[in-house]
Scaffold this motif. Sequence first.
Motif, PDB file in Angstrom:
ATOM      1  N   ARG A  63       0.897  -1.177   0.146  1.00  0.00           N
ATOM      2  CA  ARG A  63      -0.083  -0.133   0.024  1.00  0.00           C
ATOM      3  C   ARG A  63       1.011   1.033   0.023  1.00  0.00           C
ATOM      4  NH1 ARG A  63      -5.166  -0.279   2.333  1.00  0.00           N
ATOM      5  NH2 ARG A  63      -5.062   2.065   2.263  1.00  0.00           N
ATOM      6  N   LEU A  64       1.910   1.391   0.920  1.00  0.00           N
ATOM      7  CA  LEU A  64       2.954   2.264   0.400  1.00  0.00           C
ATOM      8  C   LEU A  64       3.472   2.526  -0.718  1.00  0.00           C
ATOM      9  CD1 LEU A  64       4.680   4.509   2.214  1.00  0.00           C
ATOM     10  CD2 LEU A  64       6.241   2.651   2.954  1.00  0.00           C
ATOM     11  N   ASN A  65       3.971   1.377  -1.424  1.00  0.00           N
ATOM     12  CA  ASN A  65       4.561   1.622  -2.411  1.00  0.00           C
ATOM     13  C   ASN A  65       3.657   2.113  -3.569  1.00  0.00           C
ATOM     14  OD1 ASN A  65       7.085   0.403  -1.989  1.00  0.00           O
ATOM     15  ND2 ASN A  65       6.233  -1.497  -2.344  1.00  0.00           N
ATOM     16  N   VAL A  66       2.432   1.849  -3.590  1.00  0.00           N
ATOM     17  CA  VAL A  66       1.346   2.245  -4.402  1.00  0.00           C
ATOM     18  C   VAL A  66       1.115   3.691  -4.332  1.00  0.00           C
ATOM     19  CG1 VAL A  66      -0.883   2.132  -5.486  1.00  0.00           C
ATOM     20  CG2 VAL A  66       0.390  -0.122  -5.031  1.00  0.00           C
ATOM     21  N   ALA A  67       1.008   4.105  -3.205  1.00  0.00           N
ATOM     22  CA  ALA A  67       0.502   5.410  -2.868  1.00  0.00           C
ATOM     23  C   ALA A  67       1.722   6.656  -3.093  1.00  0.00           C
ATOM     24  CB  ALA A  67       0.062   5.550  -1.442  1.00  0.00           C
ATOM     25  N   PHE A  68       2.838   5.872  -2.708  1.00  0.00           N
ATOM     26  CA  PHE A  68       4.276   6.700  -2.905  1.00  0.00           C
ATOM     27  C   PHE A  68       4.615   6.942  -4.463  1.00  0.00           C
ATOM     28  CE2 PHE A  68       8.658   7.950  -2.523  1.00  0.00           C
ATOM     29  CZ  PHE A  68       8.706   8.717  -1.363  1.00  0.00           C
ATOM     30  N   SER A  95       9.559   4.741  -6.411  1.00  0.00           N
ATOM     31  CA  SER A  95       9.114   3.793  -5.292  1.00  0.00           C
ATOM     32  C   SER A  95       9.752   4.373  -4.099  1.00  0.00           C
ATOM     33  CB  SER A  95       9.481   2.455  -5.421  1.00  0.00           C
ATOM     34  OG  SER A  95      11.066   2.401  -5.532  1.00  0.00           O
ATOM     35  N   PRO A  96       9.523   4.071  -2.991  1.00  0.00           N
ATOM     36  CA  PRO A  96      10.067   4.454  -1.672  1.00  0.00           C
ATOM     37  C   PRO A  96      11.598   4.034  -1.766  1.00  0.00           C
ATOM     38  CG  PRO A  96       7.914   3.652  -1.195  1.00  0.00           C
ATOM     39  CD  PRO A  96       8.138   3.177  -2.526  1.00  0.00           C
ATOM     40  N   SER A  97      11.963   2.837  -2.183  1.00  0.00           N
ATOM     41  CA  SER A  97      13.282   2.503  -2.162  1.00  0.00           C
ATOM     42  C   SER A  97      14.074   3.300  -3.026  1.00  0.00           C
ATOM     43  CB  SER A  97      13.268   0.781  -2.709  1.00  0.00           C
ATOM     44  OG  SER A  97      12.697   0.177  -1.813  1.00  0.00           O
TER      45      SER A  97
END
Length: 328
Positions: A307-312, A319-321
């Motif tokens: 969920r974090l990856n999709v929103a970010f 991506s967050p990474s």
Amino acid sequence: MTKKCQIAPMTKRIALFASHGVQALDITGPSSVFTSANRIVTGTAPYSVELVSPSGGLLETLSGVSLDSASIGDTPPEAIDTILVMGHDTRGIEALVAEDRAQKWVTQAVGGARRWGSVCLGAFVLASWGLLVNRTAATHWAAAEDMAKRFPDTSIDPESIFVVDDELWTSAGVTAGIDMSLAMVEADLGTEVATRIARHLVVYLRRPGSQSQFSGVLKAQFANASPYRDLIEWAEKNLNDDLSVGALAMRVGQSTRTFQRHFTAQIGRTPAAFVEDLRLERARAYLASDLALHAVAREIGYPNTNRLNVAFQRRFGVSPSVWRTMHG
């Protein structure tokens, strides 16, 4: 020693057009992006950057710094690859719009340029000269409503940090000109060059043009006088709590429908969009640390890293990474 990229493009002439009362950062931001490319790329310098004004000479900027400029009489408009009109204060815009010679020169440059547009309130100048009819453009958020009323034949995007409409490129206020210039460099020279410039200037790479001009924190500060101030302060401190629209409405004693309508009118964003703003703003702060991604997701209220990856990714274009690798 700076390692250079093995690219040898033809030099593109960039004209930054301004007059007295110009916002200095509107000039120095894009200029720094383009000239940084010259230091990175091997062979022929990809860009030649010139500050051009109606009469030439020193321009008085809003920051108190004077910048030297070339005269339009000494700058052939047909030789320009990219022309950008800079943002000014109200007096500067009015004076520039009244300059017949300036209008004629910019119109000629626009007609032959591969790419043209504005930074910040420079869009007002272009619109006043009839160059934005049936176009979509961005400008500083504080002027978007007024510009939309004054120029109904132009579609004003009040949210995006920059907008690309075919060969027309327009940005929002001040630092958004840097984001737009990075996107131009990426289009011309590729992602590697744009990435290295962004890292050198310590800015976010390829902040998407569709990204909102406001951060969640700014929205919260802007809402200090609103009846939802206490709710916003509580939400900021409890991002991993239930922040659904229904739960927030219950917290302020309103029906979900009433809360949705009133909050959106007060803050300018729906409750759900606002909560996402707050969570992703906090996510960027956590990503600058060594906190694991699953822990970041948990701290800001997402059930899992997916969920974090999709929103970010949707908001910031990476991506967050990848963001952590670039800015951590």
